[in-house]
Scaffold this motif. Structure first.
Motif, PDB file in Angstrom:
ATOM      1  N   GLY A 891       0.844  -1.278   0.025  1.00 14.09           N
ATOM      2  CA  GLY A 891       0.031   0.053  -0.084  1.00 14.09           C
ATOM      3  C   GLY A 891       0.795   1.365  -0.141  1.00 14.09           C
ATOM      4  N   ILE A 892       0.130   2.484  -0.004  1.00 10.06           N
ATOM      5  CA  ILE A 892       0.976   3.833   0.009  1.00 10.06           C
ATOM      6  C   ILE A 892       1.307   3.957   1.505  1.00 10.06           C
ATOM      7  N   HIS A 893       2.628   4.417   1.544  1.00 13.47           N
ATOM      8  CA  HIS A 893       2.945   4.890   2.915  1.00 13.47           C
ATOM      9  C   HIS A 893       2.731   6.267   2.991  1.00 13.47           C
ATOM     10  N   LEU A 894       1.596   6.561   3.637  1.00  9.86           N
ATOM     11  CA  LEU A 894       1.028   7.887   3.629  1.00  9.86           C
ATOM     12  C   LEU A 894       1.784   8.928   4.373  1.00  9.86           C
ATOM     13  N   SER A 895       2.552   8.485   5.512  1.00 12.88           N
ATOM     14  CA  SER A 895       3.445   9.757   6.155  1.00 12.88           C
ATOM     15  C   SER A 895       4.540  10.127   5.462  1.00 12.88           C
ATOM     16  N   GLU A 896       5.248   8.946   4.832  1.00 16.68           N
ATOM     17  CA  GLU A 896       6.329   9.212   3.827  1.00 16.68           C
ATOM     18  C   GLU A 896       6.034   9.993   2.530  1.00 16.68           C
ATOM     19  N   THR A 897       4.980   9.733   1.944  1.00 13.45           N
ATOM     20  CA  THR A 897       4.365  10.533   0.999  1.00 13.45           C
ATOM     21  C   THR A 897       4.276  11.771   1.440  1.00 13.45           C
ATOM     22  N   LYS A 898       3.441  12.205   2.492  1.00 13.68           N
ATOM     23  CA  LYS A 898       3.364  13.543   3.019  1.00 13.68           C
ATOM     24  C   LYS A 898       4.665  14.435   3.213  1.00 13.68           C
ATOM     25  N   GLN A 899       5.751  13.433   3.661  1.00  9.64           N
ATOM     26  CA  GLN A 899       6.949  14.048   3.859  1.00  9.64           C
ATOM     27  C   GLN A 899       7.608  14.563   2.867  1.00  9.64           C
ATOM     28  N   LEU A 900       7.604  13.640   1.725  1.00 10.32           N
ATOM     29  CA  LEU A 900       8.060  13.708   0.339  1.00 10.32           C
ATOM     30  C   LEU A 900       7.424  15.191  -0.057  1.00 10.32           C
ATOM     31  N   TYR A 901       6.165  15.079   0.035  1.00  6.66           N
ATOM     32  CA  TYR A 901       5.561  16.615  -0.503  1.00  6.66           C
ATOM     33  C   TYR A 901       5.947  17.557   0.257  1.00  6.66           C
ATOM     34  N   LEU A 902       6.043  17.550   1.453  1.00  5.32           N
ATOM     35  CA  LEU A 902       6.444  18.839   2.203  1.00  5.32           C
ATOM     36  C   LEU A 902       7.999  19.144   2.067  1.00  5.32           C
ATOM     37  N   GLU A 903       8.888  18.408   1.775  1.00  7.04           N
ATOM     38  CA  GLU A 903      10.203  18.503   1.487  1.00  7.04           C
ATOM     39  C   GLU A 903      10.473  19.008   0.074  1.00  7.04           C
ATOM     40  N   GLY A 904       9.644  18.902  -0.960  1.00  2.00           N
ATOM     41  CA  GLY A 904       9.777  19.088  -2.309  1.00  2.00           C
ATOM     42  C   GLY A 904      10.336  17.741  -2.960  1.00  2.00           C
ATOM     43  N   GLY A 905       9.997  16.765  -2.466  1.00  2.00           N
ATOM     44  CA  GLY A 905      10.852  15.424  -2.832  1.00  2.00           C
ATOM     45  C   GLY A 905       9.812  14.368  -3.783  1.00  2.00           C
ATOM     46  N   LEU A 906       8.566  14.844  -3.864  1.00  2.00           N
ATOM     47  CA  LEU A 906       7.719  13.911  -4.657  1.00  2.00           C
ATOM     48  C   LEU A 906       8.016  13.883  -6.339  1.00  2.00           C
ATOM     49  N   HIS A 907       8.321  14.855  -6.932  1.00  2.00           N
ATOM     50  CA  HIS A 907       8.825  14.703  -8.437  1.00  2.00           C
ATOM     51  C   HIS A 907       7.466  14.489  -9.164  1.00  2.00           C
TER      52      HIS A 907
END
Length: 1574
Positions: A891-907
């Protein structure tokens, strides 16, 4: 449509039209095919359906039931039933159908082709409209093709958003929609950002406006003007630009911005609720609840008690005792069957084997780890269980061996890599539990990542572990006399189950042995388990329902578990159903996902018989969206023997274990409980059964009744645990023996969750026993049935309303078609922006979906969520497939996804921001107050004790010999006679060597020969203008004085760049023509350049005045040197381009030149014995004065360093200053930046070369802007090790009307009387050369209201400002209101007005408006001192009286420049300065190299230069939007991501924002990505 219909459209035709709509939206039919079929269908019913306009605009309304019917028919068996309900799908489709009627066109983002992997951009790029066809189109020409191309990229598809043919600009052009015609009609209107009174302005070199019969001759030459920029080739010559009132013309970008403006004009659904008011004193938050919101009306709920837990005589006293019983009585009975990936039995574990292997492993754990004296594991210690999901046998043996050994098992997931998402948090849990040993299987141990030596490396965040393999072959046999001590269940910890929180942290829930046993007993009673039943388990056996039923309760009842691994389900989704049939299983434990997969794969399976099932346990039945999976599964498999009463959803949580479960009943006459609830009511926490058949509803099913022996109540989720009312949504709390007891090692969190004492409205406790919070939201319905509406972890609170992440996912999935994203790969979370939660949706995009399709889907999702849930989405991002961080189960790791979004690392590969919709708590726009009369202002200032903000420099005295001369030409002649051999100028080459120098006599002689050239060859008369087109050097100085000797007026012009003639030469031509130069003087090299083919192709050289080459001067001197008679006569013209792109020539009289030089001489203490190094461009402003005039007046030696030479040798300037032991030097910000960036890593090498800056007394940065504190501090810090004193770096400030107002060099403070009171908002330290320029910290919010409020350093919203230098002698300053022209107090921000002998005399040629001339150079205050004539600088600033005193005993007044008035942006009634927003933006992400902002039609446009991969471009959009919102309360309208070097910067290092704006609007930037925030 009523006025057009000939007859009503029959129902069957409407149905066929609905099906056509669906085919188009799913991509099964092309747009052309759709239109053809559609027009064929409705031809008989709509008379005027022939044209494209008609066919698209008058579409019949698609009723939701019809749409849903066809959806079901077309897509059965292919949809994700987990988040689907027919009612919800109909609701979403109806909402989208409604949007069709509104015809809202939303601009599609622009993306560079290199960023698009598989793109259809070619399909909708507008054709090149720069050919003659557009110009030739007359009023009657059909431009529908152009309209079509203009609107294609922006439309959202015909089925939902707006008609294809309606142009984005139609609202502005009376419905014609023709952008080209609009441009023609409005091309002559010219926009300037200046003072409100300024109806006209000097020419704008960025204007590009077409020539009109009414414009001046000068205007004609502006069409092809460029400006000096780094990458000027980016902006080619353009035909048209923009028009007045911000109406965009024919460019894709302008059309899109107009669309954006149009969408923002649409009436917003939620009214703008003001949550807090922003005034300059403090930020107040005012919560205003909606008076119409639904409120709970029911009575207070009563806690619900489950049935009594029956005491069965043969129930074992503990789980270990049960294992012992079955292991000895029925050793051959099967306990667990594991399957391989083909679905075949891999291993059958019998109860005898489980018993014997558990004893063996228990012995080894206690006695074979460590030494006899120091065993590694003692009873009560924690041990990690690391087993893969396909090895339930090894896990079961390990788990029971831990129970027998009385150690505490902590089951966790297998770490896949050292940086596995979430693995670090698991490591923290293991560390806090004191785990030192990890039990694992042989296969798993071999699969773990290894170091080069073959050892398992320490995972990030994990404690050091001993990995112990549990296979029997690796274990020692226990002695015959060793036997585990089997106790009755007690309060010791049995096991710890890990739980991942919303923020990604991992907690360990401890479960006691008595709770473990009681839970097994309660499950046995609820599920009616009997001995030897077969159960099929698809769930994860390490935790939750899978562990409780498949590992624990099964052993208590001697059941046989068939464990179906996740890997087999991926290969064969029907495997669990096949096992039910094969083993005639009575019970199956599944999730709704498994039911959905079975639905997809069940076709052509004939031998399925589910009649043996008496209970189908749905583990995620508490998720409201599981109801659709249950219903669909029942519909399909009812014919295969499945009975309705068999489906048993349950509700559970790690803390409370099983909360409720629907009992398997024999009587099928009693239907399960259902509720169709209003989503609006749920968002306010109220249960409202939807009776009006609204679209936004949520259907929930009951999860049965409370567990035996448990007491359940519902309490308010926040604050004190008050009992809810019967019609109120709250958090379920359970009081039972069978729950968890604590979060391991976290007493505070344990108290809040496991020790809750609910209170009634009267304030009394409802029970003396503690309750446990379950984390489940819901209510107790009729008959004690439990209904769950969501989870606390999925709760998103926006503007006081609750929304559930699962509900939003369901709405997104209900938007058809689903060819663009992966269904199971959607993450919904919230981020805090501007004191409220904002919703972010992230989905993985399919690789085969086009840009346009994805954008259409995104737009529809936003509309659907907005309409169904009544909440706006802040950001919707699509990322490439397989890039979101995964949990171990996929499944999607929600908190890691959120962290990437906040850090500008989602691409992400697509982003859509909607801040306008969801940010409804912006501060109130500032209301302009009515003008206050002059007397009131004066009295107000007197009453409040504020002084009028005015200051002045010291007086100019008459002391030196050269002060007797009124004219600079006379001073040079006098110096040539008195000190003929004194060197005035030394020019350095790029290597630092002296390339040429000039003594007083040499300069005089050379100037004479230049004068002879002008008079003889040029035939010039007195007062004629001469353009001096020279590179920085000695020739320019000689030519200037030659002009004075001949009685001509010189104009210095920057020569065209040889590598960039096409964009730099038009600037030269324009200045020559606007200044009406009678001839051009230059060098032979530039002469040749001006006559080159490239130059001829750029401008018409036949119009040039005569060009004189000064490399070949006549030998004789002129008959007589010109002696000027009028001191107020014109000495020279100072032409410059402002930061807003306006070109203006300021007239400088002989009087002003003399006063200027005298003022600089006094301020800088310039004498013939002094040396000054100048690294400035010598073409305008203070740079020209220092380069050409001051040395002749003061007699000091000027060491000239052309800034262009620093490009090849950045150390040139500093090495020259060091080697020549210069004490004073002048530079620009661009020079300082070049040194800071270019020499940052070379300080040690420069030190080795002998660079020493300890002699530097003053390093002055010359600029027309606010001092750049960060740059000057970086420069000081970098070169501090090379001897540069930090206090020697200071700034100067000048502008057009007065070329130098402030200049800080000589620190003329009387050190015997310097006093500085301790002041936190003022940085000053007394040093060797006197005080620093003072620094103050002001409140940025107050500054927007034109107020100055000092705050402490580091306080919120503080802005540091550095003094702009000491006011020059002979200069008076006052701060005035730019609108009312009244003087202001020193706590106000206002325009800086200056009165000085060296003010400019006015603009050369009034550009047709004398008012502008008098307004800028001859202004008077409206009250107070109304006699003094002031010049308006056009810059905003304020004065502060400091505690420093100068030599005369007066307290020092510091001037702080804040920004240019014409660049300041009026947004939401407040005044913003671009530099402040740019500073915030640059800080947001490491990849932002540079940034510029400008307003356009009330939208804020942010341009950022990306340093890094283009894949990072879209990461910047949400980060920039959020930063500007949080720090400035502004919504960014457009974010443009470009390459480095696109933002134009002039020679002084200042950004040319208006030039950038015009380049953007003309689509000349070649941006990487353009995001239009909706």
């Amino acid at each position: 449509m009523a006025d057009r219909e000939a007859s009503p459209i029959p129902l069957e035709v409407r149905a066929r039209l609905a099906e056509l709509e669906l085919e188009l939206s799913e991509g099964d039919i092309t747009q052309k095919g759709y239109e053809k079929k559609r027009s064929k269908l409705i031809r008989a019913y709509v008379p005027h359906a022939g044209g494209m306009e008609g066919s698209m605009s008058h579409r019949p309304h698609l009723g939701p039931p019809a749409a849903a019917r066809f959806h079901r028919r077309r897509t059965s068996g292919t949809r994700d039933e987990r988040y689907r309900s027919d009612v919800h799908t109909e609701a979403v489709q109806a909402v989208l159908a409604r949007h069709v009627e509104r015809k809202v066109a939303v601009p599609m983002p622009s993306k560079r082709r290199s960023l698009v992997v598989q793109t259809s951009m070619d399909a909708y790029t507008p054709p090149d409209s720069s050919s003659g066809s557009e110009e030739e189109a007359g009023p009657g020409d059909d431009m529908s093709g152009m309209e079509h191309w203009m609107s294609r990229p922006a439309q959202l598809g015909p089925a939902h958003l707006g008609s294809t043919s309606s142009s984005s600009s139609s609202t502005q052009s009376g419905g014609s929609g023709n952008a080209g015609r609009l441009a023609d009609s409005l091309a002559h209107t010219h926009i300037t950002h200046s003072h409100p009174e300024n109806h006209s302005a000097p020419p704008d070199v960025t204007g590009y406006s077409s020539d009109s019969p009414h414009s001046h001759t000068e205007r004609h030459h502006m069409a092809n003007m460029g400006t000096i920029a780094r990458n000027t080739q980016k902006y080619g010559n353009a035909e048209r630009m923009e028009t007045g009132d911000g109406v965009p013309v024919s460019s894709r970008v302008s059309a899109k911005i107009q669309q954006l403006v149009n969408t923002l004009k649409q009436p917003r659904r939620p009214p703008l609720r003001e949550f807090f008011v922003d005034d300059f004193d403090e930020l107040l938050e005012v919560q205003q609840p909606d008076p119409n919101q639904p409120r709970p009306e029911g009575a207070e709920m009563m806690p619900v008690r489950g049935e009594a837990l029956g005491v069965v005589t043969n129930w074992p006293p503990s789980l270990e005792a049960a294992l012992q019983r079955w292991g000895t009585i029925s050793p051959k009975a099967p306990c667990l069957t594991s399957l391989d990936t083909a679905g075949k039995p891999l291993y059958v574990l019998t109860y005898g084997k489980l018993w014997s292997r558990s004893i063996k492993l228990a012995y080894n754990i206690l006695h074979k780890l460590g030494s006899k004296q120091e065993p590694m594991v003692r009873p009560g210690d924690r041990v990690a269980l690391v087993f893969p999901n396909n090895d339930p046998v090894a896990f079961m043996v390990a788990f029971y061996s831990c129970l027998l050994a009385e150690v505490v098992p902590v089951p966790i997931e297998v770490p896949l890599t050292r940086k596995d998402a979430g693995s670090q948090q698991i490591g923290f849990l293991l560390g806090s539990c004191g785990v030192t040993v990890a039990l694992t299987s042989d296969a798993c141990h071999k699969g773990l990542p290894k170091s080069a030596t073959g050892e398992i490396p320490q995972f990030k965040g994990w404690p050091k572990l001993l990995w112990f393999v549990t296979e029997s072959k690796h274990l020692s046999k226990p002695p015959r006399d060793w036997f585990p001590h089997i106790k009755d269940a007690n309060n010791d910890t049995a096991y710890i189950e890990y739980k991942t929180c919303k923020d990604g942290s991992v907690l360990g829930v401890t479960v006691m042995r008595i709770a473990l046993l009681t839970h097994c007993q309660a499950l046995t009673q609820s599920c009616c388990y009997t001995e030897a039943e077969t159960i099929v388990n698809v769930l994860d056996f390490k935790k939750d329902v899978g562990l409780w039923h498949g590992i624990l309760t099964s052993v208590m009842n001697m059941m046989h578990v068939i464990s179906v691994p996740y890997s087999l389900m991926k290969v064969n989704p029907l495997s669990w159903i096949q096992k039910v049939c094969q083993y005639k299983a009575k019970v199956a434990c599944v999730k709704s996902r498994d039911m959905h997969w079975a639905l997809v794969a069940h076709k052509d399976q004939k031998d399925i018989n589910l009649s043996s099932l008496r209970m189908l346990l749905v583990a995620d039945g508490s998720n409201p969206w599981s109801i659709s999976s249950c219903d669909a599964f029942l519909n399909v498999f009812q014919s295969k023997g499945l009975r309705a009463e068999v489906i048993c959803p349950c509700a559970s949580s790690p803390e409370a274990l099983t909360v409720a479960i629907r009992r398997p009943v024999e009587d099928s006459s009693q239907p399960p409980g259902r509720g169709v609830l209003s989503m609006q009511g749920l968002s306010h926490g109220v249960v409202r059964v939807d009776t009006e058949e609204r679209l936004s509803v949520l259907t929930v099913q009951d999860v049965g009744t409370v567990m035996p022996g448990a007491l359940v109540c519902v309490v308010k989720p926040e604050g004190v645990p008050l009992l809810c009312r019967t019609d109120e949504i709250g958090e379920l709390c359970v009081c039972s023996v069978a729950t968890g007891t604590s979060y391991y090692g976290l007493t505070g969190m344990t108290k809040n969750t496991f020790e809750v004492y609910p209170v009634s409205s009267s304030g009394g406790l409802i029970s003396e026993y503690a309750f446990v919070r379950t984390g489940l939201l819901g209510f107790i319905g009729p008959g004690g049935l439990v209904f769950i509406s969501g989870k606390m972890d999925g709760l998103i609170m926006v503007s006081g309303r609750r929304h559930n992440a699962d509900d939003i996912v369901a709405t997104a999935l209900a938007v058809e078609p689903m060819k663009f994203v992966y269904r199971g790969r959607i993450a919904v979370f919230s981020v805090t922006v501007l004191r409220d939660e904002r919703i972010v949706v992230v989905a993985e995009q399919r690789p085969d979906s086009t840009e346009e399709d994805s954008f259409q889907w995104m737009s529809r999702v936003l509309q659907a969520i907005d309409s169904i849930h009544g909440v706006g989405v802040f950001c919707l991002a699509l990322v490439p497939a397989n890039t979101l961080p995964k949990t171990p189960l996929g499944g999607i790791h929600l908190s890691e996804t959120k962290q990437l979004y906040l850090e500008g690392g989602l691409h992400p590969c697509n982003v859509l921001m909607c801040p306008h919709t969801c940010v409804t708590n912006l501060p109130k726009p500032r209301q302009k107050q009515p003008e206050i009369g002059p007397a009131s202002v004066m009295v107000g200032n007197l009453v409040s004790g504020k002084r009028i903000a005015q200051a002045s420099g010291r007086d100019l005295g008459q002391t030196d010999d050269n002060d007797q001369f009124l004219f600079l030409s006379e001073v040079l002649q006098w110096r040539a006679q008195t000190t003929p051999d004194h060197i005035l100028y030394t020019l350095l080459s790029s290597r630092g060597a002296v390339s040429s120098s000039l003594t007083c006599l040499q300069l005089h002689k050379r100037a004479e020969r230049v004068a002879a050239l002008l008079l003889e060859r040029g035939g010039l008369q007195e007062g004629d203008h001469v353009a001096l087109v020279y590179p920085p050097g000695i020739d320019l100085i000689a030519a200037f004085y030659g002009c004075l000797y001949a009685g001509c007026v010189p104009i210095t012009v920057r020569p065209p760049h040889p590598q960039n003639i096409s964009t730099t030469l038009p600037t030269v031509k324009m200045i020559v023509e606007v200044s009406r130069s009678a001839c051009v003087m230059t060098t032979a090299v530039i002469c040749k350049l001006l006559r080159s083919k490239e130059a001829m192709a750029t401008v018409d050289i036949r119009n040039w005045p005569p060009v004189l080459d000064t490399d070949d001067l006549p030998k004789k001197k002129p008959p007589a040197l010109y002696k000027p008679t009028n001191p107020d006569g014109l000495a020279y013209l100072d032409f410059s381009v402002s930061t807003t792109g306006m070109l203006a020539g300021v007239q400088m009289s002989h009087n002003a030149v003399g006063a200027f030089c005298r003022s600089v001489k006094l301020q800088c203490e310039l004498y013939p014995s002094r040396e000054v190094a100048i690294c400035l461009d010598p073409y305008c402003g203070l740079g020209f004065v220092l380069w050409c005039l001051c040395s002749v007046y003061s007699g000091h030696q000027s060491i000239l360093i052309p800034p262009v030479e620093l490009e090849s040798n950045p150390a040139l300037w500093l090495l020259a200053v060091s080697q020549l032991r210069v004490r004073d030097t002048f530079c620009s910000y661009s020079v300082m930046e070049l040194c800071t960036k270019g020499l940052g890593l070379q300080t040690e090498a420069l030190k080795a070369r002998g660079l020493d800056l300890s002699r530097v007394r003053a390093c002055v940065v010359v600029a027309e802007e606010r001092p750049r504190m960060s740059l000057t501090h970086s420069f000081s810090k970098l070169f501090k090790d090379l001897g540069l004193h930090p206090r020697s770096v200071s700034t100067a400030f000048g502008c057009r009307v007065n070329l130098a107002i402030c200049l800080q060099v000589a620190h003329n403070y009387d050190k015997s009387v310097i006093t500085c009171l301790p002041c936190l908002c003022c940085d000053w330290v007394q040093g060797t050369s006197g005080p620093d320029p003072t620094t103050v910290y002001v409140d940025m919010r107050a500054l927007r209201h034109d107020r100055v409020r000092l705050v402490e350093r580091g306080s919120p919203h503080s802005l540091p400002l550095m003094e702009s230098g000491k006011i020059l002698p002979g200069v008076r300053i006052i701060i005035a209101n730019p609108e009312t022209k009244g003087p202001l107090g020193d706590s106000h921000l206002g325009e800086i007005w200056v009165h000085s002998a060296h003010n400019g005399s006015g603009y050369y040629i009034g550009y047709g408006d004398e008012m502008l001339q008098s307004d800028h150079f001859n202004s008077r205050l409206s009250f107070g001192d109304t006699q003094t004539i002031w010049a308006r600088t056009g810059y905003l600033g304020f004065l502060r009286r400091t505690e420093l005193t100068d030599a005369s005993g007066e307290r020092h007044d510091a001037l702080y420049v804040v920004g240019a008035l014409e660049e300041a942006m009026e947004l939401r009634g407040m005044r913003y300065h671009p530099i402040d927003i740019e500073t915030s933006v640059i800080r947001t992400h490491k990849s932002i190299m540079e940034c510029a902002v400008f307003p356009w039609t009330n939208l804020l446009v942010v341009v950022v230069e990306l340093e890094g991969s283009e894949q990072e471009a879209l990461d910047l959009v949400p980060m920039v939007t959020k930063a500007v919102l949080e720090e400035h309360y502004l919504i960014v309208g457009v974010v443009v991501v470009t390459d480095i070097g696109v933002i134009p910067i002039n020679s002084r290092g200042e950004k040319q924002r208006m030039h950038l704006r015009d380049g953007f609007l003309q689509d000349q930037l070649d941006p990487i990505y353009v995001a239009y925030n909706m």
